[in-house]
Each structure stands twice: as C-alpha cells, then as structure tokens.
Design an enzyme around this catalytic site. Structure first.
Site, PDB file in Angstrom:
ATOM      1  CB  SER A 120      -0.946  -0.057   1.201  1.00 46.64           C
ATOM      2  OG  SER A 120      -1.921   0.955   1.139  1.00 46.64           O
ATOM      3  CG  HIS A 145      -4.300  -1.838  -1.964  1.00 41.68           C
ATOM      4  ND1 HIS A 145      -4.720  -2.593  -0.894  1.00 41.68           N
ATOM      5  CD2 HIS A 145      -3.763  -0.704  -1.412  1.00 41.68           C
ATOM      6  CE1 HIS A 145      -4.453  -1.958   0.232  1.00 41.68           C
ATOM      7  NE2 HIS A 145      -3.883  -0.815  -0.057  1.00 41.68           N
TER       8      HIS A 145
END
Length: 217
Positions: A120, A145
C-alpha cells in the site's frame, strides 16, 4: 556536541515510537573514541550514517519522525544521499503523502530499500525513491492497491468523502504512473485489487530498480 545531541534526540524519539508499536526493546551500541566510550541506541548510530527506518504502520507519528529526520539530514549535508529502509503494511494516505512530498522536497537523493514487506503506502514510498536507487531484498514482497476508506453520516457527507477518496485514488495513480513509467489506465487496472509482487516482478513493473542479494552487488 550539539549535532550529536540532536541526532540522539531524534533517534530516541524514533526508538520510543518503535517500542510503542510493539517492536521490542531497542539495543544499544558502544563506540570507542579518543575521548572515551559513547553509548548510542542502534537507531542513533544508524542515523549518523544517514539511514532512516520506516517500519510498521504508516501514520502521523511515523510520518513526523521520518520527515524530521529527512530535514535534519538535509541540513547536515545537502549533497549526500539518504537511505530509507521500509518494512511496512501501509496505512494513512495523508501521512504517506507527507513523507512523499518531503522526499521530493529535500535536496539529497533518497534511496529506498524494501526489507520484508512494502504494501500500500509502503510500496508507494518505495517507488518514490530516487530513480536508479530503489531496491528490494530477494524475499521482499511488494503490494499495490487503491486507497481504502469508509464513510458514515448523512448522505451529503458520505458523498463528500467518496469524492475525496476518488480524488486520492486518481492522484496516487498519477504519481505511480510517473515513477514507474506505466500508463495511468494500467495503474488503475492493476491497483483495483490487492496486487502482490516479488522483487523481480516489482523491478519489471518499475516500482524498484534492482533486487539486492548482497551489499554492493
């Protein structure tokens, strides 16, 4: 003397933060000099070598520590590289962007290295290092993501928060496109769900520049 005290204070604050994250006690090291012995916690000693650790969740506390250390090391020597070691599952987008902006703001190149996990915002910061100086160790995992979020309250408030999440997604995709060389639409597709990569896959994607098995390799 003042310089050493500043380094100690910064690193002690980071060491305290790492302890509060459940990462255990911080070891001490002792150095010999012509003036006698001097004890450092390990992070103070590594900060003297221009090494910063970004470990654990990305939040305001870790961001403030990393930003402070980046600015301090720039003031010490604006022409010498800074190394940022990352082992993080990600976290706050705003905290991550604060670190990203500071990495671009300071004059020294910021080299990044993933050890363990960069997911992330951790992966985002890994990719934000100076071009040609972004690394991962052989068994590292990198995951990208789209930003996560939730909303509650009145319908109008939920709509406002949804627009903000969409804006952040677009902004993060644009930056990832710039640092990887991938088209924005491909970034958008590839970050629609959790996308895990090995070091070699991250290199091929453009998130890092090299997988390091040994120092100096």
């Amino acid at each position: 003397m003042i310089r050493n005290e500043l380094i100690d204070q910064l690193a002690r604050t980071q060491a305290s933060a790492l302890e509060t994250q459940g990462l255990g006690l911080v070891p001490m090291v002792v150095e010999q000099s012509g003036r006698g012995e001097r004890a450092y916690d390990i992070y103070s000693r590594l900060l003297k070598e221009r090494v910063i650790f970004m470990v654990g969740e990305v939040n305001d506390q870790t961001a403030n520590l990393v930003v402070a250390q980046l600015l301090f090391l720039e003031s010490e020597n604006p022409d010498k590289d800074i190394s940022l070691y990352i082992n993080s599952p990600g976290g706050s987008v705003s905290a991550g962007l604060a670190m990203y902006d500071t990495m671009q703001f300071v004059k020294p190149d910021v080299s990044t290295l993933c050890m363990g996990m960069a997911a992330s915002m951790g992966a985002f910061l890994l990719a934000a290092g100076a071009k040609g100086k972004r690394y991962a160790l052989p068994n590292s995992r990198i995951m990208i993501h789209q930003p996560l979020g939730g909303a509650r309250g009145q319908a109008s408030d939920i709509e406002i928060q949804a627009r903000e999440i969409l804006y952040l997604r677009e902004r993060l995709n644009t930056i990832l496109s710039e640092v990887t060389g991938q088209p924005v639409d491909k970034i958008a597709r590839d970050t629609d769900r959790d996308n895990f990569m090995s070091g070699d896959q991250a290199k091929e994607y453009g998130l890092i520049d090299k997988v390091l098995a040994r120092r100096g390799a």
